[in-house]
Enzyme design. Structure first.
Site: not given
Ligand code: ZN
Length: 182
Positions: A48, A53, A90-91, A132-133, A136
């Site tokens: 995701g 991001q 998380c990336l 989660h996304e 963000h």
């Molecule tokens: Zn994340």
């Protein structure tokens, strides 16, 4: 569309704390951003990714848990049912893994990349990823869920990460401590 993956904004970058703007008119530019986001997510072995991001503060997310790619614009949760707790990474916060309690099942509305309205029901892992996304897009990160004990543990990691970003050095290790990278 030959572009390669974009660099992912890391913890400490102010764009990750900004509230994303709703998209009012969906254009080629948004379709390009969604395509770049998908490539970036796949390149990072993520499941995701949210637009902030990659430094774009607009309400767009992508997700693919292995059952197909979702590109969602202006997603909004209409209904939540049940609970689940998963270890999330998380990336944008490499090396950090936090248990997050979320709804087990959600119903959301959004628009696809061609402005068509859609309703999506998701449960288990997909529900987790989408929540989660969508957080963000509100500037909320998994570290906000950490207990005081967990915060102490990750404080050092985060400080190191912030320093690396300041020095414009990439995190030295791509090895993640968490299976779910979102
Ligand atoms: Zn994340």
């Amino acid at each position: 569309m030959e572009k390669t993956a974009l660099s992912i904004r890391l913890y400490g970058d102010p764009v990750l704390r900004k509230k994303a703007k709703p998209v009012s008119h969906i254009s080629d530019r948004h379709r390009q951003i969604l395509s770049d986001m998908a490539k970036t997510m796949y390149a990072g072995s993520g499941i995701g990714l949210a637009a902030p991001q990659i430094g774009t503060s607009e309400s767009m997310i992508v997700a693919d848990i292995g059952s197909g790619l979702y590109k969602l614009i202006n997603p909004k949760i209409m209904k939540r049912e049940g609970w689940q707790v998963l270890d999330e990474g998380c990336l944008s916060i490499p090396g950090v893994c936090i248990k997050v309690k979320r709804a087990r099942k959600i119903t959301l509305t959004a628009q696809d990349e061609f402005s068509h309205p859609l309703t999506l029901e998701a449960d288990d892992l997909l529900a987790c990823v989408l929540q989660h996304e969508m957080e963000h897009l509100k500037g909320k990160l998994i570290v906000d869920y950490a207990s005081i004990f967990e915060r102490l543990k990750i404080k050092q990691k985060l400080a190191k990460l912030a320093q690396k970003i300041k020095d414009e050095k990439l995190p030295e290790s791509k090895k993640e401590s968490c299976q779910l990278q979102l």
